[in-house]
Scaffold this motif. Structure first.
Motif, short mmCIF file in Angstrom:
data_model
loop_
_atom_site.label_atom_id
_atom_site.label_comp_id
_atom_site.label_asym_id
_atom_site.label_seq_id
_atom_site.Cartn_x
_atom_site.Cartn_y
_atom_site.Cartn_z
N PRO A 121 0.79 -1.24 0.00
CA PRO A 121 0.00 0.00 0.00
C PRO A 121 0.83 1.29 0.00
O PRO A 121 0.39 2.29 -0.55
N ALA A 122 2.02 1.26 0.59
CA ALA A 122 2.85 2.48 0.63
C ALA A 122 3.56 2.73 -0.69
O ALA A 122 4.05 3.83 -0.93
N CYS A 123 3.62 1.73 -1.54
CA CYS A 123 4.30 1.87 -2.84
C CYS A 123 3.39 2.60 -3.81
O CYS A 123 2.24 2.21 -4.02
N THR A 124 3.91 3.66 -4.41
CA THR A 124 3.14 4.39 -5.43
C THR A 124 3.75 4.27 -6.81
O THR A 124 3.15 4.70 -7.79
N ARG A 125 4.96 3.66 -6.89
CA ARG A 125 5.62 3.53 -8.18
C ARG A 125 6.37 2.20 -8.28
O ARG A 125 7.05 1.79 -7.34
N VAL A 126 6.26 1.60 -9.46
CA VAL A 126 7.10 0.47 -9.84
C VAL A 126 7.92 0.97 -11.01
O VAL A 126 7.37 1.57 -11.95
N VAL A 127 9.23 0.73 -10.98
CA VAL A 127 10.11 1.28 -11.99
C VAL A 127 10.93 0.18 -12.67
O VAL A 127 11.06 -0.92 -12.15
N ALA A 128 11.47 0.54 -13.82
CA ALA A 128 12.38 -0.34 -14.54
C ALA A 128 13.34 0.53 -15.32
O ALA A 128 13.06 1.72 -15.55
N GLU A 129 14.46 -0.06 -15.75
CA GLU A 129 15.46 0.72 -16.48
C GLU A 129 16.01 -0.07 -17.66
O GLU A 129 17.20 -0.38 -17.71
N PRO A 130 15.15 -0.38 -18.64
CA PRO A 130 15.66 -1.11 -19.80
C PRO A 130 16.64 -0.27 -20.62
O PRO A 130 16.57 0.96 -20.62
N ASP A 131 17.52 -0.96 -21.29
CA ASP A 131 18.48 -0.31 -22.18
C ASP A 131 17.70 0.46 -23.25
O ASP A 131 16.73 -0.07 -23.82
N ILE A 132 18.13 1.67 -23.53
CA ILE A 132 17.44 2.51 -24.52
C ILE A 132 17.40 1.85 -25.90
O ILE A 132 16.49 2.09 -26.68
N GLU A 133 18.38 0.97 -26.17
CA GLU A 133 18.41 0.29 -27.46
C GLU A 133 17.54 -0.96 -27.50
O GLU A 133 17.34 -1.54 -28.57
N ASN A 134 17.00 -1.38 -26.36
CA ASN A 134 16.15 -2.56 -26.30
C ASN A 134 14.70 -2.15 -26.57
O ASN A 134 13.85 -2.14 -25.68
N THR A 135 14.44 -1.82 -27.82
CA THR A 135 13.14 -1.31 -28.22
C THR A 135 11.99 -2.25 -27.86
O THR A 135 10.96 -1.78 -27.35
#
Length: 171
Positions: A121-135
């Motif tokens: 409940p305290a989480c408001t964001r799930v994030v990821a950081e894929p390589d910019i070239e990994n379309t």
């Protein structure tokens, strides 16, 4: 909707994970084509700490993907963007090449993000950081409701910060 089953990885999963990570479509982006022994060490390290949880994903009773869920505040990613203490991150690798390119990635990402947001409940964001070239990966995250929130220069890649936030329905 497709129903995935996620379970925490155990040491006996190391051979399967090592095989998946050695697949060209995964190895290129993950750069973790390690030995079974190295994967056993990695699984043991992750399960012993509070930083991340390695998971095996099943669909139709077949294991086909690897997912890492992690607390951004315990991850090096925290050095690269203005994170919230309760942000969670996700890494996904579809190891079974026969399951790639069928829309399963975006479905899995949506379900994983929905589950994290519901269960934390305290989480408001799930994030990821894929390589910019990994379309394909960036497109899958976008199709799963993640929004591009800038670029990050990490030591090994230029990444797109992808952010999934709570919707009014999830609040």
């Amino acid at each position: 909707m497709t129903a995935f089953a996620l379970r925490p990885a155990v040491l006996s999963d190391a051979p399967r994970i090592a095989l998946w990570m050695a697949q060209p479509h995964v190895r290129r982006w993950w750069q973790q084509g390690w030995s079974v022994e190295r994967w056993e060490e990695e699984i043991a390290r992750q399960t012993a700490g509070e930083h991340s949880t390695p998971c095996v994903v099943t669909l139709d009773e077949e294991e086909f993907a690897y997912v890492e869920l992690y607390r951004v505040r315990h991850d090096r990613l925290a050095q690269y963007y203005s994170y919230d203490d309760e942000d969670w991150g996700v890494h996904v690798a579809i190891g079974d090449g026969t399951r790639v390119g069928r829309g399963l990635g975006r479905q899995l990402l949506r379900e994983v993000a929905d589950t994290v947001l519901r269960s934390e409940p305290a989480c408001t964001r799930v994030v990821a950081e894929p390589d910019i070239e990994n379309t394909p990966s960036v497109r899958a995250f976008a199709a799963a409701g993640f929004v591009e929130s800038g670029q990050l220069q990490l030591p090994e890649k230029t990444a797109v910060l992808m952010v999934r936030t709570r919707t009014a329905q999830e609040a």
